[in-house]
Design a protein around this motif. Sequence first.
Motif, PDB file in Angstrom:
ATOM      1  N   UNK A 253     -12.266  -8.586   3.770  1.00 37.40           N
ATOM      2  CA  UNK A 253     -13.359  -7.620   3.812  1.00 37.40           C
ATOM      3  C   UNK A 253     -13.141  -6.662   2.667  1.00 37.40           C
ATOM      4  N   UNK A 254     -14.133  -5.844   2.356  1.00 29.07           N
ATOM      5  CA  UNK A 254     -14.027  -4.891   1.248  1.00 29.07           C
ATOM      6  C   UNK A 254     -12.846  -3.982   1.386  1.00 29.07           C
ATOM      7  N   UNK A 255     -12.505  -3.650   2.623  1.00 24.00           N
ATOM      8  CA  UNK A 255     -11.392  -2.714   2.813  1.00 24.00           C
ATOM      9  C   UNK A 255     -10.067  -3.356   2.517  1.00 24.00           C
ATOM     10  N   UNK A 256     -10.027  -4.719   2.468  1.00 20.60           N
ATOM     11  CA  UNK A 256      -8.774  -5.406   2.182  1.00 20.60           C
ATOM     12  C   UNK A 256      -8.534  -5.622   0.689  1.00 20.60           C
ATOM     13  N   UNK A 257      -9.521  -5.328  -0.144  1.00 20.09           N
ATOM     14  CA  UNK A 257      -9.393  -5.547  -1.586  1.00 20.09           C
ATOM     15  C   UNK A 257      -8.419  -4.513  -2.178  1.00 20.09           C
ATOM     16  N   UNK A 258      -7.395  -4.975  -2.924  1.00 16.07           N
ATOM     17  CA  UNK A 258      -6.441  -4.027  -3.515  1.00 16.07           C
ATOM     18  C   UNK A 258      -7.103  -3.152  -4.581  1.00 16.07           C
ATOM     19  N   UNK A 259      -6.456  -2.080  -4.913  1.00 17.70           N
ATOM     20  CA  UNK A 259      -7.009  -1.112  -5.862  1.00 17.70           C
ATOM     21  C   UNK A 259      -7.196  -1.738  -7.242  1.00 17.70           C
TER      22      UNK A 259
END
Length: 644
Positions: A18-24
């Motif tokens: 999900x979008x929240x799992x994408x690293x910086x």
Amino acid sequence: MVALVLGPVLALPLAACTGSDIPSVDKAADAFVGALQSGSFDGVDLHQDTSADPQTQRSEILEPLLTAAGAEKPDVVVHKVTTVETGDDKGRKATAELQWTWPLGGDATWTYLTDAELTYVEPEKDSDQPGYWSTLWQPDVLVPGLQPGERLKVDRVAPVRGDILDGAGEPLVTTRDVLRIGIDKTHASAAEWDGAARALAQLANDGGITVDADAYAAKVAKAGAKAFVDLVTVRKESPQIDVGAARLTKGVGVIEGQAALAPTSTFARAILGRSGEATEEIITGSDGRVKQGDVTGLSGLQKQYDVQLTGSPGILVTAVDPQDDATEPRELYKKEAVNGTSLQTTFDVGLQERAESVLASTTSAAAIVAIRPSTGDVLAAASGPGSKGLDTALLGKYAPGSTFKVVDALAFGRKGITPDTTIPCTPTITVNGREFQNVPEYPSSALGDIPLRTAIAHSCNTAMISQHDVVAQQDLVTAAQDLGLGVETPVGAPVFYGNVPSDATPAQHAATLIGQDRIEASPFTMARIAASVAAGKRVDPVLVKPATPATAKDVPTSALTAAEADTLRQLMGGVVENGSASVLQDVPGIVGAKTGTAQFGDGTQQHTWMIAIAGDLAVAVFVEVGDRGSTTSGPLMHAFLTGS
């Protein structure tokens, strides 16, 4: 290892995170910038649509800029990162804007922005590995608009060097045509190099240019097989060497060029100095201002005012295709060169050349300095061939001998001793156990109790020393300073101002009264004294306008009055009318003069002097080893003042 994905499109799985799992993405951008700085892309994921090696491309493209900037790594930072906020790529694509800064010398700084495109790569389905950001590699991430295959070329654009001008504002040191003459080893066989070098050396010696043939032949032998080994650089219009014969000598090369030169090879050479390719020492001490191959001042005024004369170089950065010579380079960055500013001197070309001509046959170190009293302009400052390249005129340090009696006369007057005051001129005089005497040819008719004017006219040593109890050492120091001896002033070139020690034993004080012992003066100093007498006030000479402010101690105020100067002019007039400078009697506009002889070493040799005032001209003539001021320096003064 660098992870590369070849092809224009990334095949990215769309499930898993999900979008929240994408690293910086910021960390990925920082890592990419770190790789650009270090040159190693290990651990940074890249994708591209060519097979080029990113590390190789990075090195080849940036190397010219790194060299020009004198840097080990580029100055590149992440300016900002923008992530896609809408659509299917929301949160999965980003642009890192990179800011590059290249200090290319002086105030030339090339700053620009490039874009690095980052794409989030989803993890494989059912994989334990996380997703990651991959950066698109292409040449324009390094330089805006750079095309595949293009490379950078950085050229340093030399400014036009400023001239050194004469007193009339005309070019004195300016660009003149020259010929570089040497052995071109590609034009002869190895067996012929030695003979060619020696033949060329002989041609130079035949023309009056001293060359060590053995040393030059050895230099040629050590040079590379394709080297051009310079022997001499000569003026095209007056080359000294037989250029025609040189061209006919197998292995000799003659290359036309230009150089900043004075009107002649001897013209004020020790003062003006020379320019040429910067030495390693100059480059190292320039804090990056001077680069290898730059033309810079190497000595004299050329070196002292190099920043002004040189200006600042320009920089041109272009994109070139190494495989396509027909395509014009594409300009990416340009900073125009700022040409040098000319330097104004006060030299009178005619008088300087006359002074050098007068001294040409004098084998001892010698000098002539001429100052215009009304303005303080130094019109001529010539050092003869016997000075062997040293600046005797401005920097020589010598006892002034009896020319210092002009200073005595000023100090005497302040103690009430007038030109008509009678003082004893004896054959000898002893002070504190030290015996002094007059020159051997001193006229016996001028011995006895004589007026000061006669003592000055015939230069009676004992008469001046007889007043050692009346005139103190400090009186002489003050009188000397009032006339300019020992007083610093912004001349604009290195000079020796002279020195009269304030401390002295009785015997040293007595010697000071005849310009000997520890007192020192330069020809410049003595010309300044004559100029001050002529002007009726202390003259502050100038050679460069505007002169550099003096970095001197507190400068004493001169108490010289017009009446005192008038008295000194009368006394100097008597030296010409019926004294030791009678050789100048036929000089137009002659006002007065004073001769001087100063023994040195074991006392068997002497420096000879003469100072004179003629019209608006004050002159000092000095010869390091001569006979007498009247017989050695006098004729030179006459020749200079009359031009004959």
